[in-house]
Structure formats: structure tokens, C-alpha cells
Motif scaffolding. Structure first.
Motif, PDB file in Angstrom:
ATOM      1  N   VAL A  60      -0.019   7.413 -13.154  1.00 30.61           N
ATOM      2  CA  VAL A  60      -0.185   6.888 -11.790  1.00 30.61           C
ATOM      3  C   VAL A  60      -1.096   5.670 -11.827  1.00 30.61           C
ATOM      4  CG1 VAL A  60      -0.993   7.359  -9.454  1.00 30.61           C
ATOM      5  CG2 VAL A  60       0.107   9.181 -10.762  1.00 30.61           C
ATOM      6  N   ASP A  61      -0.586   4.562 -11.311  1.00 35.57           N
ATOM      7  CA  ASP A  61      -1.418   3.367 -11.149  1.00 35.57           C
ATOM      8  C   ASP A  61      -2.059   3.422  -9.755  1.00 35.57           C
ATOM      9  OD1 ASP A  61      -2.602   0.930 -10.831  1.00 35.57           O
ATOM     10  OD2 ASP A  61      -0.741  -0.250 -10.853  1.00 35.57           O
ATOM     11  N   GLY A  62      -3.340   3.794  -9.752  1.00 35.53           N
ATOM     12  CA  GLY A  62      -4.071   3.847  -8.482  1.00 35.53           C
ATOM     13  C   GLY A  62      -5.128   2.754  -8.425  1.00 35.53           C
TER      14      GLY A  62
ATOM     15  N   GLY B 218       0.809  -1.219   0.000  1.00 37.45           N
ATOM     16  CA  GLY B 218       0.000   0.000   0.000  1.00 37.45           C
ATOM     17  C   GLY B 218       0.841   1.267   0.000  1.00 37.45           C
ATOM     18  N   ALA B 219       2.115   1.162  -0.378  1.00 34.65           N
ATOM     19  CA  ALA B 219       2.958   2.365  -0.416  1.00 34.65           C
ATOM     20  C   ALA B 219       2.508   3.295  -1.545  1.00 34.65           C
ATOM     21  CB  ALA B 219       4.415   1.962  -0.640  1.00 34.65           C
ATOM     22  N   VAL B 220       2.559   4.585  -1.265  1.00 30.17           N
ATOM     23  CA  VAL B 220       2.250   5.580  -2.296  1.00 30.17           C
ATOM     24  C   VAL B 220       3.565   6.274  -2.653  1.00 30.17           C
ATOM     25  CG1 VAL B 220       0.884   7.632  -2.878  1.00 30.17           C
ATOM     26  CG2 VAL B 220      -0.070   5.916  -1.308  1.00 30.17           C
ATOM     27  N   ASP B 221       3.937   6.198  -3.920  1.00 28.61           N
ATOM     28  CA  ASP B 221       5.199   6.814  -4.365  1.00 28.61           C
ATOM     29  C   ASP B 221       5.153   8.329  -4.142  1.00 28.61           C
ATOM     30  OD1 ASP B 221       6.393   4.435  -5.159  1.00 28.61           O
ATOM     31  OD2 ASP B 221       5.622   4.532  -7.200  1.00 28.61           O
ATOM     32  N   PRO B 222       6.322   8.978  -4.072  1.00 30.60           N
ATOM     33  CA  PRO B 222       6.344  10.448  -3.869  1.00 30.60           C
ATOM     34  C   PRO B 222       5.857  11.163  -5.129  1.00 30.60           C
ATOM     35  CG  PRO B 222       8.572   9.592  -4.137  1.00 30.60           C
ATOM     36  CD  PRO B 222       7.669   8.394  -4.175  1.00 30.60           C
ATOM     37  N   LEU B 223       4.548  11.332  -5.224  1.00 26.72           N
ATOM     38  CA  LEU B 223       3.935  11.742  -6.494  1.00 26.72           C
ATOM     39  C   LEU B 223       4.342  13.145  -6.917  1.00 26.72           C
ATOM     40  CD1 LEU B 223       0.366  10.230  -5.930  1.00 26.72           C
ATOM     41  CD2 LEU B 223       2.310   9.199  -7.112  1.00 26.72           C
ATOM     42  N   ARG B 224       4.378  14.068  -5.948  1.00 25.43           N
ATOM     43  CA  ARG B 224       4.692  15.448  -6.327  1.00 25.43           C
ATOM     44  C   ARG B 224       6.119  15.532  -6.885  1.00 25.43           C
ATOM     45  NH1 ARG B 224       3.760  19.071  -1.619  1.00 25.43           N
ATOM     46  NH2 ARG B 224       1.616  19.426  -2.256  1.00 25.43           N
ATOM     47  N   ALA B 225       7.040  14.862  -6.221  1.00 28.51           N
ATOM     48  CA  ALA B 225       8.437  14.895  -6.673  1.00 28.51           C
ATOM     49  C   ALA B 225       8.575  14.211  -8.029  1.00 28.51           C
ATOM     50  CB  ALA B 225       9.331  14.229  -5.636  1.00 28.51           C
TER      51      ALA B 225
ATOM     52  N   ALA C 203      -3.089  13.419   2.180  1.00 25.98           N
ATOM     53  CA  ALA C 203      -1.841  14.154   1.927  1.00 25.98           C
ATOM     54  C   ALA C 203      -0.859  13.346   1.071  1.00 25.98           C
ATOM     55  CB  ALA C 203      -1.189  14.523   3.261  1.00 25.98           C
ATOM     56  N   HIS C 204      -0.941  12.028   1.139  1.00 22.52           N
ATOM     57  CA  HIS C 204      -0.010  11.203   0.353  1.00 22.52           C
ATOM     58  C   HIS C 204      -0.222  11.357  -1.153  1.00 22.52           C
ATOM     59  CE1 HIS C 204       1.658   9.026   3.779  1.00 22.52           C
ATOM     60  NE2 HIS C 204       0.451   9.086   4.284  1.00 22.52           N
ATOM     61  N   TYR C 205      -1.381  11.866  -1.533  1.00 24.43           N
ATOM     62  CA  TYR C 205      -1.719  11.929  -2.962  1.00 24.43           C
ATOM     63  C   TYR C 205      -1.365  13.272  -3.598  1.00 24.43           C
ATOM     64  CZ  TYR C 205      -4.173   7.621  -1.970  1.00 24.43           C
ATOM     65  OH  TYR C 205      -4.456   6.338  -1.597  1.00 24.43           O
ATOM     66  N   ALA C 206      -0.770  14.158  -2.829  1.00 21.98           N
ATOM     67  CA  ALA C 206      -0.446  15.480  -3.375  1.00 21.98           C
ATOM     68  C   ALA C 206       0.403  15.308  -4.634  1.00 21.98           C
ATOM     69  CB  ALA C 206       0.307  16.294  -2.329  1.00 21.98           C
ATOM     70  N   GLY C 207      -0.013  15.915  -5.713  1.00 23.45           N
ATOM     71  CA  GLY C 207       0.712  15.811  -6.982  1.00 23.45           C
ATOM     72  C   GLY C 207      -0.012  14.931  -7.989  1.00 23.45           C
ATOM     73  N   ILE C 208      -0.960  14.111  -7.518  1.00 21.27           N
ATOM     74  CA  ILE C 208      -1.643  13.198  -8.463  1.00 21.27           C
ATOM     75  C   ILE C 208      -2.431  14.001  -9.492  1.00 21.27           C
ATOM     76  CG2 ILE C 208      -3.823  12.831  -7.174  1.00 21.27           C
ATOM     77  CD1 ILE C 208      -3.518   9.813  -7.899  1.00 21.27           C
ATOM     78  N   GLU C 209      -2.890  15.201  -9.074  1.00 22.44           N
ATOM     79  CA  GLU C 209      -3.679  16.027 -10.001  1.00 22.44           C
ATOM     80  C   GLU C 209      -2.833  16.520 -11.174  1.00 22.44           C
ATOM     81  OE1 GLU C 209      -2.700  16.811  -6.955  1.00 22.44           O
ATOM     82  OE2 GLU C 209      -1.423  18.554  -7.311  1.00 22.44           O
TER      83      GLU C 209
ATOM     84  N   CYS D  19       9.228  14.445 -13.906  1.00 18.14           N
ATOM     85  CA  CYS D  19       8.682  14.223 -15.261  1.00 18.14           C
ATOM     86  C   CYS D  19       8.636  15.536 -16.034  1.00 18.14           C
ATOM     87  CB  CYS D  19       7.289  13.591 -15.172  1.00 18.14           C
ATOM     88  SG  CYS D  19       7.337  11.862 -14.708  1.00 18.14           S
ATOM     89  N   ALA D  20       8.259  16.616 -15.336  1.00 20.50           N
ATOM     90  CA  ALA D  20       8.206  17.914 -16.017  1.00 20.50           C
ATOM     91  C   ALA D  20       9.612  18.316 -16.470  1.00 20.50           C
ATOM     92  CB  ALA D  20       7.608  18.967 -15.081  1.00 20.50           C
ATOM     93  N   ALA D  21      10.596  18.089 -15.593  1.00 19.57           N
ATOM     94  CA  ALA D  21      11.969  18.505 -15.919  1.00 19.57           C
ATOM     95  C   ALA D  21      12.518  17.728 -17.114  1.00 19.57           C
ATOM     96  CB  ALA D  21      12.868  18.314 -14.695  1.00 19.57           C
ATOM     97  N   TYR D  22      12.150  16.459 -17.232  1.00 23.15           N
ATOM     98  CA  TYR D  22      12.704  15.622 -18.310  1.00 23.15           C
ATOM     99  C   TYR D  22      11.718  15.411 -19.459  1.00 23.15           C
ATOM    100  CZ  TYR D  22      16.666  14.429 -15.305  1.00 23.15           C
ATOM    101  OH  TYR D  22      17.805  14.472 -14.534  1.00 23.15           O
TER     102      TYR D  22
END
Ligand code: PLP
Length: 481
Positions: A262-264, A241-248, A278-284, A253-256
Motif C-alpha cells: 500500500v502506497d500511503g 485522494g482516492a483510497v483503493d478498495p484495500l480489503r478486497a 473506514a476507507h482503510y479497512a484491510g490495510i492492516e 492478493c491472498a487468493a493469488y
């Protein structure tokens, strides 16, 4: 005669509903599951159709030969894989959907609008704009395959639809973590990237994709002349059930200039639980998201869902209608946004259940599953003979039975693998195992609106009993040598 009169249909329908309701009433005391006897197995596998039978006799046969041998996920003590019990209104939704039996390829009929309705809600849950592309799918595997096909179409240097990979000079590379679901691997193979071009990035101590390792891998591939095109992150790994660091990952991805997927499928709807949000910050910011209403929204299988931010790109990937023939005065057809032409009315079961309990009802139920997992973890931590192996922020708990702290890891692995089979065969509870850092662990996943604290106690008692029996059986076989 295949048809039934309305009266016959009513009588058989009531009979079927009664059978379901009887099992629902008995459910708490039924074994989670039981082995299918060998003669029944043979009977079920023999090809039907050689004779004709009375419809009522057939429904009674289902009652005797099929309903008593379920996979088990209607039980409050089923905590294996990621399979929920079916929401009862969802069961009726499937019945009603079959009665209408439309093809939701598209067109001006109610089912099309119901699907758009549930998709609008799912988009809003993840902060997606209302005009994003979206489609219901058979499940999480296809919900991941479709957006990765869109990604391939967008990232290809040449015309992917016309020339396939023959038009590409440099191999494209996809990144997921070592904990990414096997369906990402399958998609990478099916879509022609090849598994050699799927990088499985190491995870940190919380089983989340390591950002440093990801950046290094992307840099290495660029330096080697390859084309990093996509990160497939997990919002809820199946193992822990780990959530990857989505915002980072979104930033990277933006930089490269990479596609952020995201596989949810398991954990996506965990965003509705206040404690996990809070773990989902960045998924949007994701270019695409796969989720699975047939997991944590408790609707009967099958029901997955794909969201793709750029609806036009999604359509360009799949549509066979040339732009000059498209008539967009009406809604475009779903069949232009995915793989299937004829499509079932999957939306109805979700449309009904969602309106029954509302978004707040889902928030409460999902939060409750997470709280139950927390309680299970507390009970494990308070026990001398159990050890907690991993606990993500969602509803998965990995643990081991370790009755003697002197036992070696290898012995504990063998013991836990063996006891798991006993627990499963007991019918008292149903959990599965997995491997974490090379160690065998028992994995309990709660996506179950029926589970209560007493069920956790019964699970742990079943594990202890199975452990003791395994040790006793081992001792007996050793003393016979
Ligand atoms: C994280 C994750 N992704 C994808 C899938 C595949 O979904 P499905 O089994 O609905 O195809 C699963 C299934 O458990 C999952 O947990």
C-alpha cells in the motif's frame, strides 16, 4: 576557521531563530511565493567558495536572498502538490538533530532508540505487530522502493541477490492503478521488473482501482505464462485522494499468492481521522506500507517511512552480515534493513512533534484538513461559475472555472491551464493542476495546519480573478487579429 566559539554560535543561532520567527509572524500577509529575480537567480547559481565571508553576513544574506523566495508551503494558502508547512517544533528538532549529528545506521546511542520509538508508534497506527520491519526514509519514493525490493526478493523463483533476474524463467508482473504514483513506475524500472511488466489498472468513477479489471489482468497474465507477484494499491492517490478498495485487494492478493503493498505516502495517516478511517479497512493485512511523515504529519522534509510485516524478509533482502555473524543480543542495525549505511537523525523532529500534540492532536488536525476540503467543495458546488471535478474522501479537491455553461470542454481546459499560471504568479494562493479523464482541472490539496476558511475564499477569489483576466486578455488578443 570553521569552528565557532560557543558564544559566537549562540549569537548566530539566536539571529537565525529570530529571522524564522519574524517570517512566521508575518506569514499570513506574505505572498505565498514570489518569482526569484533574474539577477538573484544567477547569483545563487554561481558556485560559492571562491572567497571567504563572515558568518553573520552569510546568515543575513540568507535572510535577504533565500527566506523571501520560498516554495511557499509555510503559507496557509499553499494547497499545491502534497507539501505541508513544517511543524515549528520539528524545525527545532532538525536543528537539534544536526547538533548531535549521529549516523543512525544503528548502535547503542539515543538516536537509534528514538527512531525505534517513532516506528513503534507508526506500526501501531496501521495495526502492524511491534516486531514488524520498519525504517525511516528520505520520503515516499524510497519508502515505496524498499518494500518492493523486499517483495522482489521474496517472490523471485531463484536467488535474486545472487543471480538477479538472470535466474528467473518467467517475468514477474506488478499491478497498480492508472492513478498510482509515478514512484511505483520508477521503482518497477529501477528494480528491473521493467515498465512493460507494470500494469496500470483502470479506475472506477471514484478513481479507485477497479477490482474486476485487476482480477482480469491477473488472470490474463497467468494465462500468458507470466507471474503476477504484487499489487501496489494507493491509500490516497495524489490526484484525487482516492483510497483503493484495500480489503478486497487483500483478499485477491491472498487468493493469488501475491504481495499486497500500500502506497500511503500522501493519505496513509488519514487513517487517524475518524471520518476517513473506514476507507482503510484491510490495510492492516498489507505485506508492506509506505507512508510519509513529511506530508500529513507536518514534519519538515525529509521524513518517509517503510513498514514491512516480515522483518526477517526485509533483513534478508538488504543485510550483508551473514546470519552466523549476526549478534542479536542488541537491536539489529537499521543499515541491514534498507539502502543507506550512514543515516540522518530524521526521527527527532517527529518524536518531538508527536509528543507535543499526541496522536489525538494529529487526528484533530488531519480531520480539520478533510473538513476544510469538504467546505471548499460546498463552496464550489454553490457557485455557478465553478464545477467540481473530483473529491475523494481525504483532502484533495479538483475543480474547474467554467463561467459560461455553453463553453466547450477544450476551451475550458485552455482557460483553466492559463488561469492557473496567473493564480500562481499572483502570490495570493498557490495551487497546481492535473488531468482527470483527459480534462485539465485545478487541484487543491490541504495538508496544512494553518489553512482557515478565509483562505479558501481567497483561493476561489484568486481563481475567479485570474479567470476573468485570462478571458479579457484572450478577447484583447482576438480583437487585435
Ligand atoms: C501517493 C504518493 N506516493 C508517493 C509519493 C512520493 O513521495 P515523495 O515525494 O516523498 O518521494 C507522493 C508524493 O506526493 C504521493 O503523493
Amino acid at each position: 576557521m570553521i569552528d565557532l566559539t560557543p558564544d559566537e554560535f549562540r549569537r548566530l543561532g539566536y539571529l537565525a531563530v529570530d529571522l524564522i520567527a519574524e517570517r512566521m509572524a508575518a506569514q499570513p500577509d506574505l505572498p505565498v511565493r514570489q518569482p526569484v529575480p533574474a539577477d538573484l537567480r544567477a547569483r545563487l547559481m554561481s558556485p560559492p567558495g571562491g572567497t571567504t565571508a563572515d558568518p553573520e553576513a552569510l546568515i543575513r544574506r540568507v535572510a535577504e536572498e533565500i527566506l523571501p523566495y520560498p516554495m511557499g508551503n509555510s503559507s496557509p494558502r499553499f494547497m499545491a502538490w502534497v507539501n505541508s508547512p513544517p511543524a515549528p517544533l520539528g524545525i527545532l528538532g532538525d536543528l537539534l538533530a544536526s547538533a548531535v549529528n549521529p549516523s543512525v545506521a544503528g548502535g547503542d546511542h539515543a538516536a537509534t532508540y528514538v527512531e525505534h520509538g517513532v516506528l513503534h508508534w507508526i506500526k501501531s497506527v496501521f495495526g502492524y505487530p511491534a516486531d514488524a520491519g520498519a525504517i525511516l526514509t528520505s520520503g515516499g519514493s524510497v519508502a515505496n522502493l524498499i518494500p518492493l525490493a523486499v517483495m522482489r526478493h521474496c517472490k523471485a523463483a531463484d536467488d535474486m541477490r545472487k543471480r538477479g533476474f538472470n535466474g528467473e524463467d518467467f517475468p514477474m508482473v506488478i499491478y497498480t492503478s492508472t492513478q498510482g504514483h509515478s514512484c511505483i513506475h520508477k521503482a518497477a524500472e529501477l528494480l528491473g521488473f521493467g515498465s512493460a511488466y507494470l500494469r496500470k489498472i483502470p479506475v472506477d468513477s471514484d478513481q479507485r482501482m477497479s477490482l474486476d479489471a485487476l482480477r482480469d489482468a491477473v488472470e490474463d497474465d497467468r494465462a500468458a505464462g507470466l507471474r503476477p507477484v504484487c499489487v501496489a494499491a494507493s491509500a490516497g492517490t495524489v490526484n484525487t485522494g482516492a483510497v483503493d478498495p484495500l480489503r478486497a485487494i487483500a483478499d485477491l492478493c491472498a487468493a493469488y499468492d501475491m504481495w499486497f503493498h500500500v502506497d500511503g505516502a500522501y493519505g496513509g495517516f488519514g487513517i487517524l481521522a475518524p471520518s476517513a478511517r473506514a476507507h482503510y479497512a484491510g490495510i492492516e493485512r498489507a505485506d508492506s506500507i509506505a507512508v510519509d511523515p513529511h506530508k500529513w504529519l507536518y514534519v519538515p522534509v525529509e521524513c518517509g517511512c517503510t513498514l514491512v510485516r516480515d522483518a526477517a524478509a526485509m533483513r534478508e533482502t538488504f543485510s550483508l552480515i551473514p546470519p552466523y555473524l549476526r549478534d542479536d543480543r542488541a537491536l539489529p542495525w537499521f543499515s541491514e534493513f534498507g539502502i543507506q549505511q550512514t543515516r540522518g537523525f530524521k526521527a527527532l523532529k517527529l518524536w518531538l512533534t508527536l509528543q507535543q500534540i499526541g496522536e489525538t492532536g494529529y487526528s484533530r488536525l488531519i480531520e480539520n484538513d478533510i473538513a476544510l476540503a469538504g467546505l471548499l467543495q460546498e463552496k464550489i458546488l454553490a457557485s455557478d461559475d465553478l464545477e467540481l471535478a473530483a473529491a475523494g474522501p481525504l483532502s484533495v479537491t479538483c475543480f474547474r472555472y467554467r463561467p459560461d455553461s455553453e463553453m466547450e470542454d477544450g476551451e475550458i481546459d485552455a482557460l483553466n491551464r492559463a488561469l492557473l499560471i496567473r493564480v500562481q504568479e499572483s502570490g495570493e494562493a498557490f495551487v497546481t493542476g492535473t488531468e482527470l479523464d483527459g480534462r485539465a482541472v485545478i487541484r487543491a490539496c490541504i495538508v496544512n495546519f494553518r489553512t482557515q476558511e478565509a483562505d479558501l475564499d481567497r483561493l476561489l477569489a484568486a481563481v475567479r480573478l485570474a479567470g476573468e483576466e485570462t478571458l479579457k486578455a484572450d478577447g484583447n488578443s482576438r480583437s487585435r487579429l
